[in-house]
Design a protein around this motif. Structure first.
Motif, PDB file in Angstrom:
ATOM      1  N   GLU A 147      11.978  -0.801   1.150  1.00  0.00           N
ATOM      2  CA  GLU A 147      11.031  -1.295   2.136  1.00  0.00           C
ATOM      3  C   GLU A 147      11.758  -1.595   3.603  1.00  0.00           C
ATOM      4  O   GLU A 147      11.279  -1.283   4.668  1.00  0.00           O
ATOM      5  CB  GLU A 147      10.287  -2.344   1.586  1.00  0.00           C
ATOM      6  N   ASP A 148      12.829  -2.358   3.565  1.00  0.00           N
ATOM      7  CA  ASP A 148      13.766  -2.623   4.579  1.00  0.00           C
ATOM      8  C   ASP A 148      14.047  -1.094   5.544  1.00  0.00           C
ATOM      9  O   ASP A 148      13.967  -1.415   6.708  1.00  0.00           O
ATOM     10  CB  ASP A 148      15.091  -3.282   4.254  1.00  0.00           C
ATOM     11  N   PHE A 149      14.643  -0.254   4.881  1.00  0.00           N
ATOM     12  CA  PHE A 149      14.881   1.162   5.329  1.00  0.00           C
ATOM     13  C   PHE A 149      13.787   1.608   5.975  1.00  0.00           C
ATOM     14  O   PHE A 149      13.691   2.023   7.162  1.00  0.00           O
ATOM     15  CB  PHE A 149      15.378   1.998   4.286  1.00  0.00           C
ATOM     16  N   VAL A 150      12.422   1.571   5.564  1.00  0.00           N
ATOM     17  CA  VAL A 150      11.388   2.005   6.181  1.00  0.00           C
ATOM     18  C   VAL A 150      10.778   1.380   7.386  1.00  0.00           C
ATOM     19  O   VAL A 150      10.287   2.047   8.268  1.00  0.00           O
ATOM     20  CB  VAL A 150      10.061   2.250   5.063  1.00  0.00           C
ATOM     21  N   ALA A 184      -7.928   1.030  15.035  1.00  0.00           N
ATOM     22  CA  ALA A 184      -7.966   2.208  14.272  1.00  0.00           C
ATOM     23  C   ALA A 184      -6.903   1.793  13.101  1.00  0.00           C
ATOM     24  O   ALA A 184      -5.729   1.380  13.129  1.00  0.00           O
ATOM     25  CB  ALA A 184      -7.587   3.479  14.935  1.00  0.00           C
ATOM     26  N   CYS A 185      -7.462   1.892  11.724  1.00  0.00           N
ATOM     27  CA  CYS A 185      -6.575   1.454  10.809  1.00  0.00           C
ATOM     28  C   CYS A 185      -6.311   2.824   9.779  1.00  0.00           C
ATOM     29  O   CYS A 185      -7.142   3.773   9.840  1.00  0.00           O
ATOM     30  CB  CYS A 185      -7.352   0.590   9.667  1.00  0.00           C
ATOM     31  N   ARG A 186      -5.262   3.030   9.134  1.00  0.00           N
ATOM     32  CA  ARG A 186      -4.889   4.154   8.300  1.00  0.00           C
ATOM     33  C   ARG A 186      -3.958   3.547   7.159  1.00  0.00           C
ATOM     34  O   ARG A 186      -3.106   2.488   7.269  1.00  0.00           O
ATOM     35  CB  ARG A 186      -4.257   5.279   9.152  1.00  0.00           C
ATOM     36  N   PHE A 187      -3.828   4.251   5.986  1.00  0.00           N
ATOM     37  CA  PHE A 187      -3.136   3.912   4.941  1.00  0.00           C
ATOM     38  C   PHE A 187      -1.918   4.946   4.834  1.00  0.00           C
ATOM     39  O   PHE A 187      -2.213   6.048   4.354  1.00  0.00           O
ATOM     40  CB  PHE A 187      -3.781   3.823   3.582  1.00  0.00           C
ATOM     41  N   ASP A 188      -0.703   4.592   4.993  1.00  0.00           N
ATOM     42  CA  ASP A 188       0.409   5.362   4.872  1.00  0.00           C
ATOM     43  C   ASP A 188       1.439   5.185   3.723  1.00  0.00           C
ATOM     44  O   ASP A 188       0.994   4.275   3.034  1.00  0.00           O
ATOM     45  CB  ASP A 188       1.280   5.373   6.215  1.00  0.00           C
ATOM     46  N   VAL A 189       1.894   6.294   3.393  1.00  0.00           N
ATOM     47  CA  VAL A 189       2.839   6.152   2.166  1.00  0.00           C
ATOM     48  C   VAL A 189       4.296   6.750   2.514  1.00  0.00           C
ATOM     49  O   VAL A 189       4.408   7.844   2.886  1.00  0.00           O
ATOM     50  CB  VAL A 189       2.043   6.837   0.935  1.00  0.00           C
ATOM     51  N   ALA A 190       5.274   6.069   2.152  1.00  0.00           N
ATOM     52  CA  ALA A 190       6.482   6.300   2.575  1.00  0.00           C
ATOM     53  C   ALA A 190       7.324   6.596   1.165  1.00  0.00           C
ATOM     54  O   ALA A 190       7.400   5.826   0.286  1.00  0.00           O
ATOM     55  CB  ALA A 190       7.448   5.269   3.453  1.00  0.00           C
ATOM     56  N   ILE A 191       7.734   7.940   1.099  1.00  0.00           N
ATOM     57  CA  ILE A 191       8.452   8.163  -0.320  1.00  0.00           C
ATOM     58  C   ILE A 191       9.984   8.305   0.073  1.00  0.00           C
ATOM     59  O   ILE A 191      10.352   8.947   0.905  1.00  0.00           O
ATOM     60  CB  ILE A 191       8.045   9.688  -0.868  1.00  0.00           C
TER      61      ILE A 191
END
Length: 149
Positions: free
Chosen positions: A11-14, A99-106
């Motif tokens: 999470e720190d990295f992202v 504006a809202c969105r839901f992102d995913v970081a892999i």
């Protein structure tokens, strides 16, 4: 290092990567009775239409059982994140028109023999960071991974 430590480092990295691309981190690990959102970030490139991103970070070792964390973003998990986002917006009504969105970081994590904290862009990953004995790679950043509010 324990699993929660690896997840926090991911999470720190992202968060660091998002900031390097112009995002402002509003909150980390926002939680309420519905669940937790790893990162809440704001981008105001277009001041007339700022964007809020509710970011779920999945940090896994290569070859994980759930396709790098993608398999953990179930409909039930999405519903919890959406409810939690609604609670965030209720606490911050000044952002309710954004504006809202839901992102995913892999994020992929594996042990590395190098020991420094540089952030660099590579061809096989969006970004790479060496933190202690671990190499973190942002394998994929999925914009608007599921329906927004």
């Amino acid at each position: 290092m324990s699993h929660p430590d690896i997840a926090n480092l991911g999470e720190d990295f992202v968060s660091q990567w998002l900031q390097s691309t112009g995002w402002i981190i509003l909150q980390r690990r926002f939680s309420c009775r519905w669940g937790e959102i790893d990162i809440i970030a704001q981008h105001s490139e277009n001041i007339l239409e700022p964007i809020l991103a509710f970011v779920e970070v999945k940090t896994r070792s290569p070859g994980s059982w759930d396709n790098g964390g993608r398999g953990a973003i179930t409909f039930k998990k999405q519903a919890k994140i959406e409810q939690t986002a609604r609670m965030f917006l209720a606490k911050h009504p000044e952002k309710s028109d954004y504006a809202c969105r839901f992102d995913v970081a892999i994020v992929s994590c594996q042990i590395s023999s190098q020991n420094h904290r540089d952030l660099s862009v590579t061809q096989e990953a969006v970004a790479t960071s060496l933190i202690g004995e671990y190499r973190f790679q942002l394998q994929e950043y999925i914009i608007a991974a599921f329906d927004s509010l």
